[in-house]
Design a protein around this motif. Structure first.
Motif, PDB file in Angstrom:
ATOM      1  N   THR A 415       0.834  -1.191   0.000  1.00 15.61           N
ATOM      2  CA  THR A 415       0.000   0.000   0.000  1.00 15.61           C
ATOM      3  C   THR A 415       0.876   1.252   0.000  1.00 15.61           C
ATOM      4  N   GLY A 416       0.275   2.369  -0.385  1.00 18.38           N
ATOM      5  CA  GLY A 416       0.947   3.657  -0.352  1.00 18.38           C
ATOM      6  C   GLY A 416      -0.005   4.733   0.130  1.00 18.38           C
ATOM      7  N   THR A 417       0.487   5.589   1.031  1.00 22.78           N
ATOM      8  CA  THR A 417      -0.356   6.622   1.642  1.00 22.78           C
ATOM      9  C   THR A 417       0.390   7.944   1.701  1.00 22.78           C
ATOM     10  N   LEU A 418      -0.246   9.003   1.247  1.00 25.09           N
ATOM     11  CA  LEU A 418       0.196  10.370   1.488  1.00 25.09           C
ATOM     12  C   LEU A 418      -1.035  11.195   1.863  1.00 25.09           C
ATOM     13  N   ASN A 419      -0.834  12.198   2.707  1.00 27.25           N
ATOM     14  CA  ASN A 419      -1.935  13.074   3.094  1.00 27.25           C
ATOM     15  C   ASN A 419      -1.728  14.518   2.651  1.00 27.25           C
ATOM     16  N   GLN A 420      -0.493  14.878   2.295  1.00 32.41           N
ATOM     17  CA  GLN A 420      -0.171  16.229   1.856  1.00 32.41           C
ATOM     18  C   GLN A 420       0.663  16.173   0.579  1.00 32.41           C
ATOM     19  N   PRO A 421       0.460  17.052  -0.362  1.00 32.87           N
ATOM     20  CA  PRO A 421      -0.499  18.160  -0.372  1.00 32.87           C
ATOM     21  C   PRO A 421      -1.931  17.737  -0.676  1.00 32.87           C
ATOM     22  N   VAL A 422      -2.095  16.495  -1.197  1.00 30.74           N
ATOM     23  CA  VAL A 422      -3.431  15.947  -1.422  1.00 30.74           C
ATOM     24  C   VAL A 422      -3.428  14.511  -0.922  1.00 30.74           C
ATOM     25  N   PRO A 423      -4.590  13.969  -0.580  1.00 33.11           N
ATOM     26  CA  PRO A 423      -4.621  12.567  -0.148  1.00 33.11           C
ATOM     27  C   PRO A 423      -4.309  11.616  -1.290  1.00 33.11           C
ATOM     28  N   VAL A 424      -3.451  10.638  -1.009  1.00 33.83           N
ATOM     29  CA  VAL A 424      -3.107   9.583  -1.960  1.00 33.83           C
ATOM     30  C   VAL A 424      -3.342   8.246  -1.279  1.00 33.83           C
ATOM     31  N   ARG A 425      -4.118   7.384  -1.924  1.00 29.77           N
ATOM     32  CA  ARG A 425      -4.296   6.008  -1.464  1.00 29.77           C
ATOM     33  C   ARG A 425      -4.012   5.112  -2.668  1.00 29.77           C
ATOM     34  N   ALA A 426      -2.986   4.275  -2.531  1.00 32.79           N
ATOM     35  CA  ALA A 426      -2.547   3.449  -3.652  1.00 32.79           C
ATOM     36  C   ALA A 426      -2.289   2.036  -3.153  1.00 32.79           C
ATOM     37  N   ILE A 427      -2.570   1.063  -4.002  1.00 32.45           N
ATOM     38  CA  ILE A 427      -2.394  -0.335  -3.618  1.00 32.45           C
ATOM     39  C   ILE A 427      -2.097  -1.153  -4.873  1.00 32.45           C
ATOM     40  N   ALA A 428      -1.151  -2.076  -4.762  1.00 30.94           N
ATOM     41  CA  ALA A 428      -0.794  -2.922  -5.901  1.00 30.94           C
ATOM     42  C   ALA A 428      -0.305  -4.253  -5.381  1.00 30.94           C
ATOM     43  N   GLY A 429      -0.355  -5.270  -6.235  1.00 34.85           N
ATOM     44  CA  GLY A 429       0.140  -6.582  -5.825  1.00 34.85           C
ATOM     45  C   GLY A 429      -0.335  -7.686  -6.756  1.00 34.85           C
ATOM     46  N   TYR A 430      -0.270  -8.883  -6.226  1.00 37.70           N
ATOM     47  CA  TYR A 430      -0.632 -10.092  -6.973  1.00 37.70           C
ATOM     48  C   TYR A 430      -1.892 -10.709  -6.382  1.00 37.70           C
ATOM     49  N   PHE A 431      -2.581 -11.522  -7.201  1.00 35.53           N
ATOM     50  CA  PHE A 431      -3.684 -12.326  -6.689  1.00 35.53           C
ATOM     51  C   PHE A 431      -3.614 -13.708  -7.316  1.00 35.53           C
ATOM     52  N   ARG A 432      -4.121 -14.697  -6.577  1.00 35.34           N
ATOM     53  CA  ARG A 432      -4.277 -16.059  -7.085  1.00 35.34           C
ATOM     54  C   ARG A 432      -5.758 -16.331  -7.238  1.00 35.34           C
ATOM     55  N   THR A 433      -6.149 -16.808  -8.418  1.00 34.22           N
ATOM     56  CA  THR A 433      -7.553 -17.100  -8.646  1.00 34.22           C
ATOM     57  C   THR A 433      -7.926 -18.440  -8.026  1.00 34.22           C
ATOM     58  N   SER A 434      -9.193 -18.727  -8.021  1.00 36.52           N
ATOM     59  CA  SER A 434      -9.665 -19.991  -7.443  1.00 36.52           C
ATOM     60  C   SER A 434      -9.135 -21.200  -8.199  1.00 36.52           C
ATOM     61  N   SER A 435      -8.738 -21.024  -9.461  1.00 35.46           N
ATOM     62  CA  SER A 435      -8.169 -22.130 -10.234  1.00 35.46           C
ATOM     63  C   SER A 435      -6.639 -22.162 -10.152  1.00 35.46           C
ATOM     64  N   GLY A 436      -6.033 -21.254  -9.369  1.00 34.76           N
ATOM     65  CA  GLY A 436      -4.588 -21.261  -9.173  1.00 34.76           C
ATOM     66  C   GLY A 436      -3.804 -20.390 -10.126  1.00 34.76           C
ATOM     67  N   ARG A 437      -4.478 -19.603 -10.943  1.00 36.84           N
ATOM     68  CA  ARG A 437      -3.780 -18.725 -11.869  1.00 36.84           C
ATOM     69  C   ARG A 437      -3.315 -17.455 -11.144  1.00 36.84           C
ATOM     70  N   TRP A 438      -2.245 -16.843 -11.697  1.00 36.05           N
ATOM     71  CA  TRP A 438      -1.709 -15.619 -11.123  1.00 36.05           C
ATOM     72  C   TRP A 438      -2.196 -14.404 -11.907  1.00 36.05           C
ATOM     73  N   GLY A 439      -2.499 -13.344 -11.153  1.00 27.35           N
ATOM     74  CA  GLY A 439      -2.816 -12.057 -11.750  1.00 27.35           C
ATOM     75  C   GLY A 439      -2.128 -10.946 -10.982  1.00 27.35           C
ATOM     76  N   ALA A 440      -2.141  -9.748 -11.551  1.00 25.58           N
ATOM     77  CA  ALA A 440      -1.567  -8.577 -10.902  1.00 25.58           C
ATOM     78  C   ALA A 440      -2.539  -7.416 -11.031  1.00 25.58           C
ATOM     79  N   PHE A 441      -2.462  -6.488 -10.094  1.00 23.90           N
ATOM     80  CA  PHE A 441      -3.364  -5.343 -10.116  1.00 23.90           C
ATOM     81  C   PHE A 441      -2.660  -4.131  -9.516  1.00 23.90           C
ATOM     82  N   ALA A 442      -3.149  -2.961  -9.863  1.00 24.99           N
ATOM     83  CA  ALA A 442      -2.680  -1.713  -9.264  1.00 24.99           C
ATOM     84  C   ALA A 442      -3.822  -0.717  -9.291  1.00 24.99           C
ATOM     85  N   VAL A 443      -3.961   0.025  -8.206  1.00 25.08           N
ATOM     86  CA  VAL A 443      -4.982   1.062  -8.086  1.00 25.08           C
ATOM     87  C   VAL A 443      -4.342   2.272  -7.413  1.00 25.08           C
TER      88      VAL A 443
END
Length: 474
Positions: A415-443
């Protein structure tokens, strides 16, 4: 200079599939926040969801994913940093004639315990007296200019532990630590050092002990006057909560290390005739090693850096990438950008540091997913890289323990957080699906002004609402 990491592997060019939206995240942004998001499967490159994925936004501490990847490429997971005590003097009997020099090997997480090991190695050699000085050779760099608002203001005062200036000879992440021990209700708590019976920093104020059932509330502010740090304490500590450790960044990391070494030499019974000093002079040519201590493997340091989002570690590692002499955070950040240029399909990036403490850094969700994809394809590095992240279900930080139970056990995140000069909320990483496949995401969500504020539970719940169905479906 050795190459940082060549990520020239192609992940193919599958036919692009029309991506589904991320409706809950989109509703959360609701025109109040700029957003960049992407969710991608890693085996076939299929994009499962996106929201303006190439938009350039502030990543906050997601910058640490870049320095973790670059450091792994430069050093490898098993690299250990070595800190040494050297001298060109001669030992005759129990006396070392000449100066003793502390020579840092770039350890971003040097501790009091490892400094203690160094001093005890001297004692094991039979050294009881040094007739010269003990010099802290801050010759590689430092103290690094503050560079960002948080570090600049912390030169005079701080109520945080994350904003220390950078030095190659720091100890304990350049943060003073005091230990508060509750006594009996109504009486002051005892104040000691975390690594010694007495604090190594001047302490003022008082913390009261309160009965079980009353909450612990602690306030601590470090101020600096005439080069001297003082920690001012107030509040209360409950007998039910037991001893409490309080950390605040030092105004000058080398001065903190000097105080630590003075304490350790005194405890070992080694007298130093001419005292302790800090300078920028390299160890003398021909100096011989009298003591040395290795850090734990880099893979363990990266776990601490990412789990606890340690800014000091991230930026010391960034300086270590520097190709210029003397190295600096700016030249290290330039080397980090050159590393990103080797990531296939990443796109534009601007990184002012590895820590993310600098709010002017910019990247995109697409770029972050490209980085995660590239590291996934490095079989020799991926296990270390992904294991340095944390699952929400057992996260070191309580605020990330949110979302659907499937989400909490199926993703590895930073995760990533900043509050100044503006609020920033950021998150990125990997996920495993129910069938065992790998994915990646970023927000990444960036505010357009100082308000409205955005709380982490809302962000994590929105991400969980959009990502959990994809984990189940694929």
């Amino acid at each position: 200079m050795a190459p940082l990491l060549l990520l020239g592997l192609s992940f193919g060019t599958p036919a692009l599939v029309q991506a589904a939206g991320l409706p809950t995240l989109q509703a959360l942004a609701d025109g109040r926040f700029d957003i960049s998001a992407e969710v991608r499967m890693l085996d076939d490159g299929r994009v499962l969801g996106e929201l303006d994925p190439r938009r350039s936004l502030a990543p906050a501490s997601l910058s640490k994913l870049y320095i973790a990847a670059a450091a792994l490429g430069r050093y490898g997971p098993q690299h250990r940093f070595v800190t040494r005590l050297v001298s060109d003097g001669e030992q005759r009997g129990a006396t070392l004639h000449g100066d003793l020099v502390l020579d840092s090997g770039g350890d971003p997480a040097m501790t009091t315990e490892r400094y203690w090991t160094l001093v005890e190695q001297l004692a094991a050699r039979g050294i009881e007296r040094i007739d010269g000085r003990v010099r802290l050779a801050q010759w590689q760099f430092g103290p690094e200019p503050c560079g960002v608002a948080d570090r600049c203001s912390a030169r005079d005062a701080t109520m945080s532990s994350y904003d220390a200036r950078l030095s190659p000879v720091a100890v304990d992440y350049a943060a003073w630590c005091v230990r508060l021990l509750p006594t009996r209700p109504g009486a002051p708590a005892l104040v000691g050092g975390c690594f010694s019976s007495r604090p190594l920093v001047a302490v003022s104020g008082e913390v009261n002990t309160v009965a079980e059932g009353q909450p612990t509330r602690l306030n601590a502010r470090r101020t600096t006057a005439n080069g001297r740090d003082t920690l001012t304490l107030s509040g209360q500590v409950s007998v039910a909560d037991g001893p409490q450790s309080v950390y605040r960044s030092a105004s000058d990391p080398a001065q903190q290390t000097l105080a630590t070494l003075e304490m350790l030499f005194a405890q070992s019974g080694i007298r130093v005739a001419r005292g302790f000093a800090i300078d920028a002079t390299p160890p003398p040519a021909g100096a011989r090693e009298l003591a040395a201590v290795e850090s734990p493997p880099l893979q363990m340091a990266l776990m601490d850096m990412l789990n606890y989002s340690n800014n000091f570690m991230a930026d010391v590692l960034t300086i270590g990438l520097s190709a210029s002499q003397p190295p600096s955070l700016a030249s290290g950040a330039a080397a980090l950008e050159r590393f990103v240029d080797t990531v296939p399909g990443h796109g534009p990036v601007s990184l002012a540091s590895g820590s993310g403490l600098t709010p002017d850094s910019r990247t995109s969700a697409h770029g972050l997913v490209a980085l995660l994809d590239a590291m996934y394809r490095r079989a020799e590095l991926f296990p270390t890289f992904v294991s340095a992240m944390q699952t929400p279900g057992n996260g070191a930080a309580r605020f990330i323990r949110r979302g659907d139970p499937l989400f909490q056990r199926s993703v590895m995140i930073k995760t990533g957080t900043l509050n100044q000069p503006v609020p920033v909320r950021a998150i990125a990483g990997y996920f495993r699906t129910s069938s065992g496949r790998w994915g990646a995401f970023a927000v990444m969500l960036n505010g357009r002004a100082a308000t409205p504020y955005l709380v982490w539970p809302d962000v994590l719940q929105a991400l969980s609402s959009d990502l959990t169905p994809l984990i189940e479906r694929y």
